[in-house]
Scaffold this motif. Structure first.
Motif, short mmCIF file in Angstrom:
data_model
loop_
_atom_site.label_atom_id
_atom_site.label_comp_id
_atom_site.label_asym_id
_atom_site.label_seq_id
_atom_site.Cartn_x
_atom_site.Cartn_y
_atom_site.Cartn_z
N THR A 60 0.83 -1.20 0.00
CA THR A 60 0.00 0.00 0.00
C THR A 60 0.86 1.25 0.00
OG1 THR A 60 -1.78 -1.17 1.18
CG2 THR A 60 -1.82 1.25 1.24
N TRP A 61 1.89 1.26 0.84
CA TRP A 61 2.81 2.41 0.90
C TRP A 61 4.12 1.98 1.51
CZ3 TRP A 61 4.04 5.60 5.46
CH2 TRP A 61 3.62 5.02 6.66
N ASP A 62 5.15 2.78 1.30
CA ASP A 62 6.49 2.47 1.79
C ASP A 62 6.87 3.47 2.89
OD1 ASP A 62 9.09 1.76 2.25
OD2 ASP A 62 9.86 2.60 0.36
N PRO A 63 6.78 3.08 4.17
CA PRO A 63 7.10 4.00 5.25
C PRO A 63 8.50 4.59 5.14
CG PRO A 63 5.98 2.07 6.11
CD PRO A 63 6.29 1.78 4.68
N ALA A 64 9.47 3.81 4.68
CA ALA A 64 10.85 4.29 4.60
C ALA A 64 10.99 5.47 3.65
CB ALA A 64 11.77 3.16 4.15
N ALA A 65 10.05 5.62 2.71
CA ALA A 65 10.12 6.73 1.76
C ALA A 65 9.81 8.07 2.42
CB ALA A 65 9.14 6.49 0.61
N TYR A 66 9.29 8.03 3.66
CA TYR A 66 8.90 9.26 4.36
C TYR A 66 9.76 9.49 5.60
CZ TYR A 66 4.98 9.05 1.19
OH TYR A 66 4.22 9.00 0.04
N GLU A 67 10.96 8.91 5.60
CA GLU A 67 11.86 9.08 6.74
C GLU A 67 12.16 10.55 6.99
OE1 GLU A 67 16.40 7.84 8.16
OE2 GLU A 67 15.39 6.71 6.56
#
Length: 413
Positions: A60-67
């Motif tokens: 659904t989404w990549d949390p690491a992309a919003y570090e």
């Protein structure tokens, strides 16, 4: 300070989102499961990136992309903790609170904001809450909880919410202060008088004068149940005392031809006003009446979210006096077991925890065992206990949560 972006999980139809926007945050991402809520978010903020799907699914989404985002926020599902439910906590397939806390070590936000129902503040979840504080401390965050009443922030409704705020930077954490309540409570009559009179109803003024208190908590309901309804029997009695027919929601306000002593039903626009949307917090809800009502009823009131968002902004700006931030130990039994890591005889555990009554110790151990595996060792010297694994879903690929979620997905809201 430049753009302060927020990633919001379980965003719903935008109550928290609008409040945080008012506080000065810009949405980098909003993730939500429900189609109708996503449609509402896109209708109101076309420029936002809104992603629909299971927030815990890596596809659904990549949390690491919003570090490094300024704020990670969310209103994760309430049923695991609600007083009206079974309070399954960590063993409820809808529980995402512990998982959301674990996101912190990936996203590394300056601040974390999570809100839930009052049930999470009860003794039943003392161990769960302390586990959350322990994990945040391990990630380098200082955290605190607060039970906030919506009516303290201009919302004409009895809606307690249990809120967690954690800050990464020590200086910012020291300047975080929970928001101060407004001086005056807004009544239902004051909030709805204009809307109730908008169809020409002659009884609107008298009705507003009689609706001189705050409303009971708006109940959003779920896909498991029927149409829009203002709550269980006790809530309906409270609504009746306010001059409102709580058996359903109206399509339009009372008209000029209606009797002056009518007990009117609320429209979805009126329910939204009770929930905190107003001219100051404008918002449009998409979908049919029942879906609009559920979106409104399940939301975090925008004025409360704005107040907490302002408090976080104040901490970022190092405003106000410094205050000590101390992690509160909610459960001495959990604390004793956690710090030992070994089997502790019941008598010694009771002394460490200050619980001298054996039946009460067993009861507290039983509560703790609903969220944690508790190893029990019996010998000629009696019973000993050891704290085992936390049962909640925290991102495990093989957790039972996934199968249950897929099985019940059509009914989860």
């Amino acid at each position: 300070m430049g753009n302060l972006e927020v990633v919001e999980i379980c965003a719903g139809a935008g109550g928290q989102a609008l409040g945080l926007e008012k506080a000065g945050f810009e949405h980098a991402l909003a993730v939500e499961l429900d189609t109708n809520a996503c449609n509402t978010l896109r209708e109101n903020r076309p420029s936002w990136k809104v992603v629909q799907g299971d927030v815990a699914n890596t596809e659904t989404w990549d949390p690491a992309a919003y570090e490094g985002v300024a704020l990670l926020a969310g209103g994760v599902p309430c049923p695991p903790f609600t007083i009206a439910g079974k309070q399954l906590g960590a063993t409820d397939e809808r529980d995402l609170f512990a998982w959301a806390v674990e996101l912190v070590q990936v996203v590394k936000p300056r601040a974390l904001l999570l809100e839930n129902v009052r049930g999470l503040s009860l003794p039943r979840f003392a161990g769960y809450r302390q586990h959350v504080l322990d994990r945040l401390a391990a990630f380098g965050y200082q955290a605190s909880w607060q039970l906030l009443q919506a009516s303290d922030f201009g919302v004409p409704q009895l809606r307690p919410r249990f809120v967690l705020v954690a800050m990464r930077e020590a200086d910012e954490a020291a300047h975080f202060h929970w928001p101060t309540p407004v001086e005056r409570v807004t009544t239902v009559g004051e909030a709805l008088g204009e809307l109730m009179a908008s169809g020409g109803w002659e009884g609107a003024e008298a009705w507003a004068a009689g609706a001189d208190r705050i409303a009971p908590t708006i109940v959003g309901g779920s896909k498991k149940h029927g149409g829009a309804d203002l709550g269980p029997t006790r809530a309906k009695r409270a609504w009746a005392e306010l001059g409102v027919d709580a058996l359903g929601v109206a399509d339009a306000p009372p008209s000029a031809g209606d009797k002056p002593d009518l007990r009117p039903k609320l429209t979805t626009e009126m329910v939204a006003r009770i929930q905190g949307w107003s001219d100051e917090f404008p918002w449009t809800f998409t979908g049919r009446k029942t879906t609009r009502y559920r979106q409104i009823g399940n939301a975090f009131p925008p004025p409360v979210a704005a107040a907490v968002g302002d408090a976080i902004m104040g901490a970022f700006n190092l405003e106000g006096p410094r205050a000590d931030q101390r992690d509160v130990e909610y459960d001495p039994i959990y604390k004793a077991l956690r710090e030992s890591g070994e089997f502790i005889p019941a008598e010694r555990l009771g002394k460490l925890a200050g619980v001298t009554d054996a039946p009460e110790l067993e009861r507290r151990i039983s509560l703790l065992s609903r969220d944690f595996d508790i190893d029990i060792e019996e010998s000629g010297r009696g019973v000993a206990y050891r704290l085992g694994t936390f049962k909640a879903f925290t991102g495990q690929a093989e957790h039972a949560r996934h199968a249950q979620f897929e099985k019940l997905r059509s009914r989860i809201s």
